[in-house]
Design an enzyme around this catalytic site. Structure first.
Site, PDB file in Angstrom:
ATOM      1  N   ASP A   9       0.810  -1.223   0.000  1.00 34.80           N
ATOM      2  CA  ASP A   9       0.000   0.000   0.000  1.00 34.80           C
ATOM      3  C   ASP A   9       0.843   1.273   0.000  1.00 34.80           C
ATOM      4  O   ASP A   9       0.422   2.305   0.514  1.00 34.80           O
ATOM      5  CB  ASP A   9      -0.968   0.033   1.201  1.00 34.80           C
ATOM      6  CG  ASP A   9      -1.776  -1.241   1.299  1.00 34.80           C
ATOM      7  OD1 ASP A   9      -2.212  -1.726   0.244  1.00 34.80           O
ATOM      8  OD2 ASP A   9      -1.944  -1.760   2.415  1.00 34.80           O
ATOM      9  N   LYS A  12       2.339   2.046  -5.118  1.00 36.84           N
ATOM     10  CA  LYS A  12       3.049   1.537  -6.299  1.00 36.84           C
ATOM     11  C   LYS A  12       2.222   1.684  -7.566  1.00 36.84           C
ATOM     12  O   LYS A  12       2.751   1.971  -8.626  1.00 36.84           O
ATOM     13  CB  LYS A  12       3.383   0.047  -6.121  1.00 36.84           C
ATOM     14  CG  LYS A  12       4.372  -0.237  -5.028  1.00 36.84           C
ATOM     15  CD  LYS A  12       4.595  -1.730  -4.874  1.00 36.84           C
ATOM     16  CE  LYS A  12       3.380  -2.475  -4.389  1.00 36.84           C
ATOM     17  NZ  LYS A  12       2.925  -2.160  -3.030  1.00 36.84           N
ATOM     18  N   GLY A  36      -3.929  -4.643  -4.427  1.00 35.93           N
ATOM     19  CA  GLY A  36      -4.994  -3.693  -4.753  1.00 35.93           C
ATOM     20  C   GLY A  36      -4.334  -2.403  -5.181  1.00 35.93           C
ATOM     21  O   GLY A  36      -3.998  -1.584  -4.349  1.00 35.93           O
ATOM     22  N   HIS A  37      -4.085  -2.263  -6.476  1.00 37.37           N
ATOM     23  CA  HIS A  37      -3.361  -1.088  -6.963  1.00 37.37           C
ATOM     24  C   HIS A  37      -4.363  -0.039  -7.441  1.00 37.37           C
ATOM     25  O   HIS A  37      -5.078  -0.252  -8.410  1.00 37.37           O
ATOM     26  CB  HIS A  37      -2.388  -1.498  -8.067  1.00 37.37           C
ATOM     27  CG  HIS A  37      -1.278  -2.369  -7.556  1.00 37.37           C
ATOM     28  ND1 HIS A  37      -0.486  -3.140  -8.345  1.00 37.37           N
ATOM     29  CD2 HIS A  37      -0.847  -2.577  -6.289  1.00 37.37           C
ATOM     30  CE1 HIS A  37       0.399  -3.790  -7.587  1.00 37.37           C
ATOM     31  NE2 HIS A  37       0.183  -3.462  -6.344  1.00 37.37           N
ATOM     32  N   GLN A 218       2.567  -5.948  -3.006  1.00 33.91           N
ATOM     33  CA  GLN A 218       2.904  -5.992  -1.577  1.00 33.91           C
ATOM     34  C   GLN A 218       4.225  -5.232  -1.325  1.00 33.91           C
ATOM     35  O   GLN A 218       4.593  -4.391  -2.123  1.00 33.91           O
ATOM     36  CB  GLN A 218       2.965  -7.435  -1.052  1.00 33.91           C
ATOM     37  CG  GLN A 218       1.611  -8.144  -1.039  1.00 33.91           C
ATOM     38  CD  GLN A 218       1.240  -8.784  -2.353  1.00 33.91           C
ATOM     39  OE1 GLN A 218       2.042  -9.443  -2.990  1.00 33.91           O
ATOM     40  NE2 GLN A 218       0.008  -8.609  -2.790  1.00 33.91           N
TER      41      GLN A 218
HETATM   42  P1  IMP Z   1      -2.090 -12.846   1.791  1.00 33.69           P
HETATM   43  O1  IMP Z   1      -1.123 -12.289   0.822  1.00 33.69           O
HETATM   44  O2  IMP Z   1      -3.535 -12.630   1.395  1.00 33.69           O
HETATM   45  O3  IMP Z   1      -1.805 -14.267   2.161  1.00 33.69           O
HETATM   46  O4  IMP Z   1      -1.946 -12.018   3.168  1.00 33.69           O
HETATM   47  C1  IMP Z   1      -0.766 -12.075   3.961  1.00 33.69           C
HETATM   48  C2  IMP Z   1      -0.476 -10.705   4.573  1.00 33.69           C
HETATM   49  O5  IMP Z   1      -0.120  -9.795   3.553  1.00 33.69           O
HETATM   50  C3  IMP Z   1      -1.672 -10.068   5.297  1.00 33.69           C
HETATM   51  O6  IMP Z   1      -1.165  -9.294   6.381  1.00 33.69           O
HETATM   52  C4  IMP Z   1      -2.249  -9.131   4.256  1.00 33.69           C
HETATM   53  O7  IMP Z   1      -2.965  -8.062   4.836  1.00 33.69           O
HETATM   54  C5  IMP Z   1      -0.982  -8.662   3.584  1.00 33.69           C
HETATM   55  N1  IMP Z   1      -1.184  -8.233   2.200  1.00 33.69           N
HETATM   56  C6  IMP Z   1      -1.318  -9.008   1.103  1.00 33.69           C
HETATM   57  N2  IMP Z   1      -1.453  -8.265  -0.002  1.00 33.69           N
HETATM   58  C7  IMP Z   1      -1.372  -6.991   0.398  1.00 33.69           C
HETATM   59  C8  IMP Z   1      -1.388  -5.748  -0.308  1.00 33.69           C
HETATM   60  O8  IMP Z   1      -1.485  -5.675  -1.533  1.00 33.69           O
HETATM   61  N3  IMP Z   1      -1.265  -4.624   0.464  1.00 33.69           N
HETATM   62  C9  IMP Z   1      -1.105  -4.684   1.812  1.00 33.69           C
HETATM   63  N4  IMP Z   1      -1.077  -5.815   2.505  1.00 33.69           N
HETATM   64  C10 IMP Z   1      -1.190  -6.958   1.803  1.00 33.69           C
END
Ligand code: IMP
Length: 418
Positions: A9, A12, A36-37, A218
């Site tokens: 977040d 990017k 979520g871009h 991420q």
């Molecule tokens: P997962 O990727 O859904 O398995 O989540 C693992 C961790 O990464 C959790 O803390 C999510 O909130 C975090 N996470 C995954 N994708 C994003 C993103 O695009 N932005 C922020 N946090 C993310």
């Protein structure tokens, strides 16, 4: 290459959107629909989960590399929604035949495991962990496999039997999982028709003088190896994951731009050492619109953490920085920066592994004056208030990497190129 340097977040999507104007190919290399871009084009807002942010520039080729876990239903929902909004996609989107297919049973498993876990990760529920487990366990389904309908059917029998057994063990209802998964696989031929050799396309593009942008999802502290394990995602988000994730060698990469928010946020469970007081946390969340683009969850807000940023600079080999959302701090009378940590009474400038327990981290702060003025219209560094320039210089000094861009708003034009 554009990589996130905090917990995701960082903005990017906007930086990739700006840089994509000068690139001909944009490729994602890891993650899936957990990303979520958010990109603003004029008055329109687009939130992209699975398709690269470069897609909003007409004519750019957008690729999904082998390192991505490709949620087939989400991909086409997004694809069709973009097309319905007038974005021309024909011939512009390609997916690696080596990318793993993520199906509804992966999502069901992710949600069921989170619901049952004593110590939750706070995942996005998009099936990311289970899909990468299947990949590493060498029982996954790849885009290239979709051409063989009988093979897919055989694979599906085994995959559903395993998934349903696990779901039952977790106390879940399995009634709809098989039907939803079969329904998603109805898109198999459509997906396979987009498959391409991503690495070959990128290298041939480079040879022909084209510019290529690799888009990370991420952030460094969510990297499976370099992040705050186990509160991480299941892929290598950092720069070294990118060549692997698109099928090129590391020597093809010229620059690694690290995106850092002017403060820090985190969504999901896990440590956030520089968390703000509850009042400021709430205030900054409102100013910065800090709610998850994928799940809508409120993000926790913290001060800029130079230990995190230096860690990210090292593990990514950053060559430049983009500092985003500077404008969100415009109204603060003073700002704190964590310049180091104290862990069990000992000062350190490195991000610890879990050995000490993340809870033992006490940030060492430096307090600097705020600027109490709008930065939204600044288009060059000289337009910024003196205290804002001093803040940026201090960040640059602490991270040890030059700032190339500063973002002061959500639109494409709200950017300072240094
Ligand atoms: P997962 O990727 O859904 O398995 O989540 C693992 C961790 O990464 C959790 O803390 C999510 O909130 C975090 N996470 C995954 N994708 C994003 C993103 O695009 N932005 C922020 N946090 C993310």
């Amino acid at each position: 290459m554009v990589v996130g340097c905090q917990w995701g977040d960082e903005g990017k999507g906007k930086i990739v959107d700006v840089l994509a104007a000068d690139a001909q190919i944009v490729a994602r290399y890891q993650g899936g629909a957990n990303a979520g871009h958010t990109v603003h084009v004029g008055d329109d807002e687009f939130i992209l989960h699975q398709i690269p942010s470069g897609v909003l520039h007409d004519g750019k080729r957008c690729l999904l590399g082998n390192g991505v876990v490709l949620d087939v239903r989400q991909f086409f929902d997004e694809y069709d929604a973009l097309a319905a909004r007038g974005i021309r996609l024909d011939g512009r989107v390609g997916v690696s035949g080596r990318a793993h297919v993520l199906l509804p049973f992966h999502r069901a498993l992710d949600k069921a495991r989170e619901a049952a876990a004593a110590e939750k990760i706070g995942t996005t529920g998009r099936g990311i962990g289970p899909a990468y487990e299947d990949k590493v366990g060498r029982r996954g389904l790849r885009v290239g496999d979709l051409a063989d309908a009988a093979g897919v059917e055989r694979w599906l029998d085994g995959a559903l039997t395993r998934a349903e057994a696990q779901l039952r063990e977790l106390g879940e209802d399995v009634d709809t999982v098989a039907a939803e998964t079969r329904d998603a696989l109805g898109l198999a031929a459509r997906l396979h028709a987009l498959s391409t050799e991503v690495g070959v396309e990128i290298l041939e593009g480079l040879r022909a003088g084209r510019d290529v942008l690799l888009e990370g999802a991420q952030g460094a502290l969510l990297d499976l190896d370099q992040g705050t394990y186990p509160f991480v995602t299941s892929s290598n988000t950092t720069a070294a994951g990118a060549p692997v994730g698109v099928g090129i060698g590391p020597t093809a990469v010229d620059d690694v731009l690290g995106v850092l928010k002017a403060y820090t946020t985190r969504v999901g469970e896990g440590p956030l050492p520089t968390a703000m007081t509850p009042e400021l946390d709430e205030q900054v969340r409102q100013w910065g619109g800090e709610f998850g683009a994928t799940t809508g969850r409120p993000r926790r807000c913290g001060w800029f953490d130079a230990v995190v940023a230096r860690h990210a600079a090292r593990v990514n080999g950053l060559t430049g920085l983009a500092i985003t959302k500077l404008d969100v701090l415009d109204q603060l009378p003073e700002i704190q920066i964590a310049v180091g940590y104290r862990v069990d009474g000992e000062e350190t400038s490195h991000f610890p592994d879990a050995g000490c327990g993340y809870d033992a981290i006490e940030p060492v702060y430096e307090t600097v004056p705020g600027w109490k003025a709008s930065t939204a219209d600044a288009r060059k560094l000289e337009d910024l208030p003196r205290a804002a320039r001093a803040y940026l210089s201090r960040l640059q000094e602490l991270v040890g990497v030059p700032i190339w861009m500063v973002s002061v708003g959500t639109r494409r034009s709200d950017i300072i190129r240094v």
